[in-house]
Each structure stands twice: as C-alpha cells, then as structure tokens.
Design a protein around this motif. Structure first.
Motif, mmCIF file in Angstrom:
data_model
loop_
_atom_site.group_PDB
_atom_site.id
_atom_site.type_symbol
_atom_site.label_atom_id
_atom_site.label_comp_id
_atom_site.label_asym_id
_atom_site.label_seq_id
_atom_site.Cartn_x
_atom_site.Cartn_y
_atom_site.Cartn_z
ATOM 1 N N SER A 93 -2.421 -3.830 3.594
ATOM 2 C CA SER A 93 -1.687 -3.791 4.855
ATOM 3 C C SER A 93 -0.335 -4.466 4.675
ATOM 4 N N PHE A 111 1.396 -1.811 9.034
ATOM 5 C CA PHE A 111 0.879 -0.732 8.201
ATOM 6 C C PHE A 111 -0.494 -1.124 7.672
ATOM 7 N N VAL A 153 -3.963 6.366 6.445
ATOM 8 C CA VAL A 153 -2.940 5.352 6.666
ATOM 9 C C VAL A 153 -2.682 5.240 8.164
ATOM 10 N N SER A 167 -4.036 0.481 5.446
ATOM 11 C CA SER A 167 -4.714 1.529 4.692
ATOM 12 C C SER A 167 -5.834 0.888 3.891
#
Length: 277
Positions: free
Chosen positions: A264, A258, A235, A260
């Motif tokens: 997102s 963010f 992450v 991963s």
C-alpha cells in the motif's frame, strides 16, 4: 509564492464557512408578513420585494416594519453536484449551466451543459516549462437519463486524458441513488489506451464506488474508491476528503491511498477549485 497561495486558500475556506445569508422581511400594517429580497427602494415612497416568483410593491405608509431574518436550514445546493472528486455521479450539470475548474492550479477546465441531459468538459494543463504539445489535454462527455423508479438515476459517458497523439481514457456508466445532499453511486467502466488511431481496451472492468454526505450548510464529506479488477491482482485507490462550498464556489481537498496484494502507499493530496458561472 507558496505563502500567498496558502493565504488565499485559508481566506476562501473561512469566507465559505462563516458566510451568513439573510431574507428581507416586510410586515404590513394589517399584519401581513412578506419574506424575500428587496430589489428596489424609493425613500419615503415605496419598496419592491421579490418573494419566490412574485414581485410586490408597497407604499411606505402601508408598512409597519422592515427587518432582516437569517435564513434557516441549507441556503443553497452544492454547485458541483455532478461529480465527486474525479468520479462522476449521474446528476446532470443542467441546461446552459457552466463552470470553470482547476486542479492544483495547473489543470484548468471548462464544463458546459448543452441540455438538461448532455454535458461536456474540456481542458488543458498549464505546467510551467512545458510547451503546448506536451501539456495534458482533457475531454469528457456525459449523458444523464431521468430517474429510474424515482430512486436511481443513471448516466453514460467517457473521459480522455493525454496528448493529441495518444493517452488514456475511461468509458463508464453511473447509477446514483439519493439527493444532492446525500447520495451513493456505482460506476462500472472500462479503461483504454490510445496510440494515434490504435485503441487497446483493458481486459477487466473498473468499478468506482462513491459516497457524499452533507454535514453542514457549507461542508460535505466525500469518498470515491476506484477498484481495478485484474486477473493477477486487484488494485484499490481510495480517495476521501472534504468539499467546502458556497452558492457558486466549491473547494475540494482529498488524499488518495493505494492498496493491493503487494502493498500500500499514500498519494499526493489533491486540491480542486470549481466555480459555477
């Protein structure tokens, strides 16, 4: 209320960006020029001017001209150079230096440099409607060493956020290369969870990559990227934005993203005000 806060923020930004500072310039009859700050004047008799660490006294009949001169280049250093947005740099606060800071106006804290190498920060949130026992408590500690081969500086420390009964924390080391205006930091660390006297540490390291570049007298671009290394997925929280600052005040604005393997997202924008005492 929100309109008032907005106006205060705009006023702070403008006052920082358009501020201009000047030096006093004293030209003597013999052609000598002294630049500094006039600290005392007695009309028709004398002036005192501080230039560097020296103080000079001149009688008025020795002086040909007194004028102001705009300071060229950077007028001051970033007053908040010991950290990026949340991630630390290896730069120390400095002996007996201190600051007050608040994030979103609801998370105030106080930082203090006990020595040239050791500093700490304590704080507590003031969210409306929450009792003291439910407010977030903040504590951090950092030890900064001297430069490594004149290119890198390193520091070690810890951060805790939560309640008295339990919370989360981060034990880290930081390696910073560059100066106060332009630098890069690598900060590996290990997260942990605390429940009263029980500590559970993360199985994998967290890596923070941070960069700051000063682009004008009162503006720096900053990015910090938190990489959480897990066996299942990695992450990444990328937090980038601006720092507006004057000699003592700095205002940070950033917007985290963010990412991963599962998708997102966009986080909530961050505002932080810091004032060096």
């Amino acid at each position: 209320m929100m309109k008032l806060i907005k106006n205060i923020i705009i006023t702070l930004f403008l006052s920082i960006l358009i501020s201009v500072e000047y030096l006093d310039v004293v030209e003597l009859n013999d052609g000598t020029v002294v630049k500094g700050t006039i600290i005392e004047t007695k009309p028709n008799e004398y002036i005192k001017i501080k230039s560097g660490d020296n103080i000079f006294v001149y009688k008025m009949n020795q002086i040909n001209l007194i004028k102001k001169e705009e300071i060229k280049g950077y007028k001051y250093q970033d007053p908040n150079s010991s950290r990026y947005f949340f991630a630390p740099s290896a730069t120390p606060i400095g002996k007996e230096n201190s600051y007050i800071r608040t994030t979103w106006l609801f998370i105030p804290s106080f930082g203090w440099g006990f020595s040239g190498n050791i500093s700490t920060e304590i704080g507590m949130s003031v969210f409306p409607g929450a009792g003291i026992e439910n407010q977030l408590k903040i504590f951090s500690f950092k030890y900064s060493s001297t430069d490594i081969d004149k290119k890198w500086q390193n520091s070690y420390g810890m951060l805790y956020l939560g309640q008295i009964e339990g919370g989360v924390g981060f034990i880290f080391s930081s390696f910073t290369s560059g100066d106060d205006d332009k630098n890069f930091s690598i900060s590996p660390g290990l997260g942990y969870f605390r429940n009263e006297n029980e500590f559970n540490f993360a199985e994998n390291l967290t890596l923070v990559l941070s960069f700051k570049n000063r682009v004008s007298n009162s503006l720096s671009l900053i990015t910090e990227n938190w990489i959480f290394l897990n066996s299942d997925q990695t992450v990444v929280i990328s937090n980038s934005g601006f720092r507006f600052f004057s000699r003592r005040l700095s205002v940070d604005f950033s917007w985290p993203f963010f990412m991963s393997s599962e998708g997102s997202g966009i986080g909530f924008p961050l505002f932080t005000f810091s004032y060096k005492i």
